[in-house]
Scaffold this motif. Structure first.
Motif, PDB file in Angstrom:
ATOM      1  N   ILE A 402       0.841  -1.210   0.000  1.00  0.00           N
ATOM      2  CA  ILE A 402       0.000   0.000   0.000  1.00  0.00           C
ATOM      3  C   ILE A 402       0.871   1.253   0.000  1.00  0.00           C
ATOM      4  CG2 ILE A 402      -1.652   1.336   1.377  1.00  0.00           C
ATOM      5  CD1 ILE A 402      -2.821  -1.355   2.293  1.00  0.00           C
ATOM      6  N   LEU A 403       1.901   1.260   0.838  1.00  0.00           N
ATOM      7  CA  LEU A 403       2.827   2.404   0.860  1.00  0.00           C
ATOM      8  C   LEU A 403       3.524   2.557  -0.492  1.00  0.00           C
ATOM      9  CD1 LEU A 403       4.430   1.901   4.403  1.00  0.00           C
ATOM     10  CD2 LEU A 403       2.928   3.775   3.708  1.00  0.00           C
ATOM     11  N   HIS A 404       3.860   1.455  -1.079  1.00  0.00           N
ATOM     12  CA  HIS A 404       4.511   1.469  -2.390  1.00  0.00           C
ATOM     13  C   HIS A 404       3.660   2.189  -3.428  1.00  0.00           C
ATOM     14  CE1 HIS A 404       5.395  -0.253  -6.364  1.00  0.00           C
ATOM     15  NE2 HIS A 404       6.643  -0.402  -5.952  1.00  0.00           N
ATOM     16  N   SER A 405       2.358   1.972  -3.388  1.00  0.00           N
ATOM     17  CA  SER A 405       1.463   2.577  -4.379  1.00  0.00           C
ATOM     18  C   SER A 405       1.272   4.076  -4.162  1.00  0.00           C
ATOM     19  CB  SER A 405       0.097   1.874  -4.340  1.00  0.00           C
ATOM     20  OG  SER A 405      -0.544   2.098  -3.088  1.00  0.00           O
ATOM     21  N   LYS A 406       1.674   4.593  -2.989  1.00  0.00           N
ATOM     22  CA  LYS A 406       1.428   5.998  -2.657  1.00  0.00           C
ATOM     23  C   LYS A 406       2.592   6.923  -2.975  1.00  0.00           C
ATOM     24  CE  LYS A 406      -1.868   5.087   1.095  1.00  0.00           C
ATOM     25  NZ  LYS A 406      -2.148   5.265   2.539  1.00  0.00           N
ATOM     26  N   ILE A 407       3.705   6.375  -3.371  1.00  0.00           N
ATOM     27  CA  ILE A 407       4.873   7.222  -3.611  1.00  0.00           C
ATOM     28  C   ILE A 407       5.256   7.147  -5.085  1.00  0.00           C
ATOM     29  CG2 ILE A 407       5.725   6.934  -1.253  1.00  0.00           C
ATOM     30  CD1 ILE A 407       7.734   4.955  -2.260  1.00  0.00           C
ATOM     31  N   PRO A 408       5.961   8.144  -5.589  1.00  0.00           N
ATOM     32  CA  PRO A 408       6.330   8.169  -7.014  1.00  0.00           C
ATOM     33  C   PRO A 408       7.195   6.971  -7.408  1.00  0.00           C
ATOM     34  CG  PRO A 408       6.655  10.324  -6.011  1.00  0.00           C
ATOM     35  CD  PRO A 408       6.382   9.385  -4.887  1.00  0.00           C
ATOM     36  N   THR A 409       7.077   6.575  -8.659  1.00  0.00           N
ATOM     37  CA  THR A 409       7.816   5.418  -9.165  1.00  0.00           C
ATOM     38  C   THR A 409       9.318   5.603  -9.028  1.00  0.00           C
ATOM     39  OG1 THR A 409       6.053   5.129 -10.795  1.00  0.00           O
ATOM     40  CG2 THR A 409       8.073   3.901 -11.158  1.00  0.00           C
ATOM     41  N   VAL A 410       9.807   6.814  -9.169  1.00  0.00           N
ATOM     42  CA  VAL A 410      11.232   7.067  -9.096  1.00  0.00           C
ATOM     43  C   VAL A 410      11.792   6.653  -7.740  1.00  0.00           C
ATOM     44  CG1 VAL A 410      10.948   9.454  -8.267  1.00  0.00           C
ATOM     45  CG2 VAL A 410      13.023   8.793  -9.527  1.00  0.00           C
ATOM     46  N   TYR A 411      10.951   6.708  -6.667  1.00  0.00           N
ATOM     47  CA  TYR A 411      11.390   6.297  -5.340  1.00  0.00           C
ATOM     48  C   TYR A 411      11.350   4.780  -5.178  1.00  0.00           C
ATOM     49  CZ  TYR A 411      10.980  11.074  -3.462  1.00  0.00           C
ATOM     50  OH  TYR A 411      11.132  12.409  -3.204  1.00  0.00           O
ATOM     51  N   ARG A 412      10.364   4.145  -5.774  1.00  0.00           N
ATOM     52  CA  ARG A 412       9.977   2.810  -5.344  1.00  0.00           C
ATOM     53  C   ARG A 412      10.394   1.675  -6.287  1.00  0.00           C
ATOM     54  NH1 ARG A 412       3.693   3.763  -7.236  1.00  0.00           N
ATOM     55  NH2 ARG A 412       3.960   2.815  -9.314  1.00  0.00           N
ATOM     56  N   HIS A 413      10.831   1.953  -7.515  1.00  0.00           N
ATOM     57  CA  HIS A 413      10.974   0.887  -8.507  1.00  0.00           C
ATOM     58  C   HIS A 413      11.973  -0.191  -8.092  1.00  0.00           C
ATOM     59  CE1 HIS A 413      14.265   3.614  -9.680  1.00  0.00           C
ATOM     60  NE2 HIS A 413      14.858   2.519 -10.127  1.00  0.00           N
ATOM     61  N   GLU A 414      12.938   0.150  -7.244  1.00  0.00           N
ATOM     62  CA  GLU A 414      13.907  -0.851  -6.790  1.00  0.00           C
ATOM     63  C   GLU A 414      13.228  -1.951  -5.987  1.00  0.00           C
ATOM     64  OE1 GLU A 414      17.050  -1.306  -7.374  1.00  0.00           O
ATOM     65  OE2 GLU A 414      17.515   0.493  -8.525  1.00  0.00           O
ATOM     66  N   ILE A 415      12.117  -1.626  -5.331  1.00  0.00           N
ATOM     67  CA  ILE A 415      11.423  -2.634  -4.522  1.00  0.00           C
ATOM     68  C   ILE A 415      10.865  -3.746  -5.405  1.00  0.00           C
ATOM     69  CG2 ILE A 415       9.498  -2.981  -2.913  1.00  0.00           C
ATOM     70  CD1 ILE A 415       9.871  -0.078  -2.033  1.00  0.00           C
ATOM     71  N   SER A 416      10.405  -3.392  -6.595  1.00  0.00           N
ATOM     72  CA  SER A 416       9.831  -4.399  -7.481  1.00  0.00           C
ATOM     73  C   SER A 416      10.877  -5.375  -8.016  1.00  0.00           C
ATOM     74  CB  SER A 416       9.124  -3.719  -8.664  1.00  0.00           C
ATOM     75  OG  SER A 416       7.937  -3.082  -8.228  1.00  0.00           O
ATOM     76  N   ARG A 417      12.151  -5.051  -7.872  1.00  0.00           N
ATOM     77  CA  ARG A 417      13.194  -6.014  -8.244  1.00  0.00           C
ATOM     78  C   ARG A 417      13.111  -7.270  -7.391  1.00  0.00           C
ATOM     79  NH1 ARG A 417      18.479  -3.921  -7.117  1.00  0.00           N
ATOM     80  NH2 ARG A 417      19.238  -5.802  -8.132  1.00  0.00           N
ATOM     81  N   VAL A 418      12.633  -7.126  -6.143  1.00  0.00           N
ATOM     82  CA  VAL A 418      12.491  -8.296  -5.269  1.00  0.00           C
ATOM     83  C   VAL A 418      11.418  -9.228  -5.823  1.00  0.00           C
ATOM     84  CG1 VAL A 418      11.959  -9.077  -2.932  1.00  0.00           C
ATOM     85  CG2 VAL A 418      13.266  -6.958  -3.276  1.00  0.00           C
ATOM     86  N   THR A 419      10.290  -8.645  -6.255  1.00  0.00           N
ATOM     87  CA  THR A 419       9.226  -9.459  -6.865  1.00  0.00           C
ATOM     88  C   THR A 419       9.741 -10.158  -8.113  1.00  0.00           C
ATOM     89  OG1 THR A 419       7.592  -7.856  -6.058  1.00  0.00           O
ATOM     90  CG2 THR A 419       6.868  -9.410  -7.754  1.00  0.00           C
ATOM     91  N   ALA A 420      10.459  -9.414  -8.950  1.00  0.00           N
ATOM     92  CA  ALA A 420      11.011 -10.005 -10.167  1.00  0.00           C
ATOM     93  C   ALA A 420      11.971 -11.141  -9.833  1.00  0.00           C
ATOM     94  CB  ALA A 420      11.734  -8.925 -10.969  1.00  0.00           C
TER      95      ALA A 420
END
Length: 539
Positions: A402-420
Motif C-alpha cells: 500500500i505504501l509502495h502505491s502511494k509514492i512516485p515510481t522514481v522512489y519505489r521501482h527498486e522494490i519491485s526487483r524483489v518481486t522479479a
C-alpha cells in the motif's frame, strides 16, 4: 623422367633405412636394443644410468590395443605403429643428457660446500677441508629411480647422532665389517636427499632454510621423516609454520603433512587452516556479524565490494560438498525482517506530508539501499535453497504494498526487483511453494511490478528483461487455469496500452491459450470426439 623418379625412390628408401624418415609399413620391434656409448660421461661420485659402455637402452614396447580395437582392423583408418626416426631418438638422448648434466651441476654446488673431507665433485675437484669432522668412514650411495647415483664419504657418528634410521642400520652393519657401505635405492628426489644429508652437519638448520621455497622444504621434510632425522623435521615444520603460503602451496602443505602422519608435530602448522570445534560452532554468529556489517555500511563502494566478495565465497562454499559451513535459516530471516522494517519506515516517510520529508535525494537513496539489502539477502536465501518462506513473507507485505502505491515510481521501482527476483526463481523451479503462496505473491505485487517495469528497464542496468519475462510467465502458468485466465486477460489489456513499459509474456500467453481452447486436458473429455479421431486413421 623415369630415371629421376627411380633415383628419388632410392634416396627415400635409403633415408628410411637410416632412420631419418619413419616408415608407416615398418613396426618397431621391442626386442632390438639400441646401444649408447656413454664413455664421454664423467665418472666419480656421479653415475648416470648409461655410465657403462655396455649399457643398452631397450626400445619402447608397442602400446597394447583392446579387443574392440583389434576387431576393427578392417577399417581403412586403422592406426599403424611407427618406428621413431633416428633424429627423434637422438633428440631424446640429448634431452636426457642435458637433464643429467643439469642435475650434476646442482649436486656439485650442494657438495662443494659439504663438510666431507674427501667428497669429490664433478671433474675431481675436491671440496674445502674437513671442518673438524675427520675422514669419512661410511660410503653412502643414493640411487634415483632412473638409475642416476651419487656416492658420498660421510661420517658414521654424525649419521648415527642425527638419524635414528642410520643409527640402527650402522649398529647392525658395524658388527659385520669396519668399512660400511650404505646404499639408498629408488630415491624419488636425489637432489633433496643429498641436501638433507648435508643439512645433518649443520648446527643452525633454521638459518639454513631461510630463503628456500615451500616446495624444497616439503621435500626436505619428506626425506627427514623417512630417515627419522628429528631435528630436520622440527626445523622444516618451524619454517612451514612461519612462512606465507600461496593457494597452491597450501594444498601441498596440507597434503604432505597428512601423508607423512606427523600427528602432534604438525599440529602447529595445520592450525593455520583448521579450526577448533569451539570456533567452528560460532560460524553462524560470525556470518550474521559479516552480513549485518554489509547491510549497515556507510561507504557505498566498500559495501558493493564486500557484497560481491561474500556472495562469491558463499557460492564457492555451496559448491564444495566437504564444506562444514552451516548458516541457520533463523539468522537469515532475522536479517530479512530487519530489512523489511527499515524499508517500511523509509516508505512511510516518503508517503507522509512534505514538511516532514528529508531531502528527496537522500530519501530516494535510502529506499534504494534498503530495497537492495532485501534483494541481496533473498539472493543468498535462494542460493541456499531457503527462499520458500520468503515468498510467503513477501506476499503478506500488504502494508508495504500500500505504501509502495502511494509514492512516485522514481522512489519505489527498486522494490519491485524483489518481486522479479522471486518470479525468476520460481519460474526456474529454484523455489517450490504451494499454489496459494504463489497466488498471494502475485495478488500483492503483480500490479506494482507492471507499474514499475518501465523504470526498472531503464534505470536498473543489472536487470535482465528477458529473464524476468520468462520467469514471470512460467510462474503464472503454474497457477490453476482460471487464475491464469484472469491474469493473462489483465496483462493483455495493459500490454496494448503500455507496450515496452509492460513485461512481454506473449509466449506464456500462447501456452495458456492452447491449454484453455485447443488441448483442453480437463477431466470431462468428449469421448465421441475421441472415437471419431481414432477411427479417422485407417488400419
Amino acid at each position: 623422367m623415369a630415371a629421376e623418379d627411380g633415383l628419388r625412390s632410392r634416396e627415400v628408401s635409403a633415408m628410411i633405412k637410416q632412420g631419418f624418415i619413419p616408415s608407416q609399413a615398418l613396426s618397431f620391434s621391442p626386442s632390438r636394443p639400441v646401444t649408447t656409448n656413454a664413455s664421454s660421461l664423467a665418472r666419480g661420485p656421479f653415475h648416470s644410468p648409461s655410465s657403462s659402455p655396455s649399457k643398452t637402452l631397450s626400445s619402447p614396447s608397442p602400446p597394447h590395443f583392446s579387443a574392440s580395437a583389434s576387431a576393427s582392423s578392417a577399417e581403412p583408418a586403422q592406426q599403424v605403429l611407427t618406428r621413431p626416426t633416428l633424429f627423434e631418438m637422438m633428440s631424446q638422448e640429448q634431452h636426457r643428457l642435458e637433464s643429467s648434466n643439469a642435475l650434476k651441476s646442482r649436486l656439485s654446488k650442494i657438495l662443494s660446500n659439504a663438510p666431507f673431507v674427501n667428497s669429490i665433485v664433478a671433474n675431481s675437484v675436491e671440496s674445502d677441508g674437513d671442518l673438524g669432522f675427520g675422514t669419512g668412514d661410511v660410503r653412502l650411495t643414493v640411487v634415483s629411480r632412473d638409475g642416476f647415483s651419487v656416492s658420498m664419504d660421510v661420517h658414521g657418528r654424525v649419521l648415527a647422532e642425527k638419524s635414528r634410521y642410520f643409527a640402527e642400520k650402522l649398529r647392525r652393519d658395524r658388527g659385520v665389517s669396519h668399512s660400511v657401505d650404505i646404499e639408498i635405492s629408488e630415491c624419488d628426489d636425489l637432489e633433496v636427499y643429498v641436501e638433507t644429508v648435508v643439512l645433518m652437519y649443520s648446527e643452525d638448520l633454521k638459518k639454513r632454510l631461510i630463503g628456500e621455497g615451500v616446495d624444497k622444504v616439503l621435500g626436505l621434510l619428506k626425506v627427514s621423516s623417512a630417515i627419522m632425522f628429528d631435528i630436520g623435521i622440527s626445523a622444516c615444520l618451524e619454517y612451514l609454520e612461519a612462512v606465507p603460503w600461496s593457494n597452491d602451496e597450501e594444498e601441498k602443505v596440507v597434503s604432505h603433512l597428512r601423508q607423512l602422519q606427523l600427528h602432534d608435530s604438525a599440529a602447529e602448522v595445520l592450525h593455520r587452516v583448521s579450526a577448533e570445534p569451539s570456533t567452528s560452532s560460532r560460524t553462524d554468529d560470525i556470518f550474521l556479524r559479516l552480513l549485518s556489517g554489509v547491510l549497515q555500511a556507510k561507504d557505498d563502494k566498500a559495501r558493493r565490494e564486500m557484497k560481491s566478495l561474500i556472495s562469491r565465497l558463499l557460492r564457492e562454499e555451496a559448491s564444495d560438498c566437504s564444506s562444514d559451513i552451516d548458516v541457520s535459516r533463523d539468522s537469515l530471516y532475522h536479517l530479512c525482517h530487519r530489512c523489511l522494517s527499515s524499508l517500511i519506515l523509509c516508505l512511510s516517510e516518503a508517503a507522509g506530508p512534505d514538511e516532514k520529508k528529508r531531502d528527496r535525494g537522500t530519501l530516494m537513496a535510502e529506499i534504494a539501499r534498503e530495497a537492495d539489502n532485501v534483494h541481496w539477502i533473498v539472493e543468498i536465501l535462494i542460493d541456499k535453497n531457503m527462499g520458500d518462506e520468503f515468498v510467503k513473507l513477501w506476499g503478506d507485505q500488504k502494508e508495504l504494498a500500500i505504501l509502495h502505491s502511494k509514492i512516485p515510481t522514481v522512489y519505489r521501482h527498486e522494490i519491485s526487483r524483489v518481486t522479479a527476483q522471486l518470479c525468476v526463481a520460481m519460474g526456474k523451479g529454484l523455489i517450490l511453494v504451494p499454489k496459494n503462496t504463489r497466488l498471494s505473491l502475485l495478488s500483492t505485487w503483480l500490479e506494482a511490478l507492471y507499474e514499475d517495469f518501465g523504470w526498472m528497464r531503464r534505470a536498473s542496468r543489472s536487470m535482465d528483461k528477458k529473464l524476468l519475462e520468462d520467469g514471470l510467465g512460467q510462474t503464472i502458468l503454474t497457477l490453476p487455469l482460471p487464475q491464469q485466465q484472469a491474469i493473462f486477460l489483465n496483462w493483455f489489456d495493459r500490454y496494448l496500452n503500455k507496450g515496452d513499459d509492460c513485461p512481454d509474456i506473449q509466449k506464456a500467453f500462447e501456452i495458456w491459450w492452447r491449454r484453455a481452447f485447443i488441448r483442453q486436458h480437463g477431466p470431462e473429455l468428449n469421448n465421441s470426439h475421441l472415437q471419431i479421431t481414432v477411427c479417422g486413421y485407417p488400419n
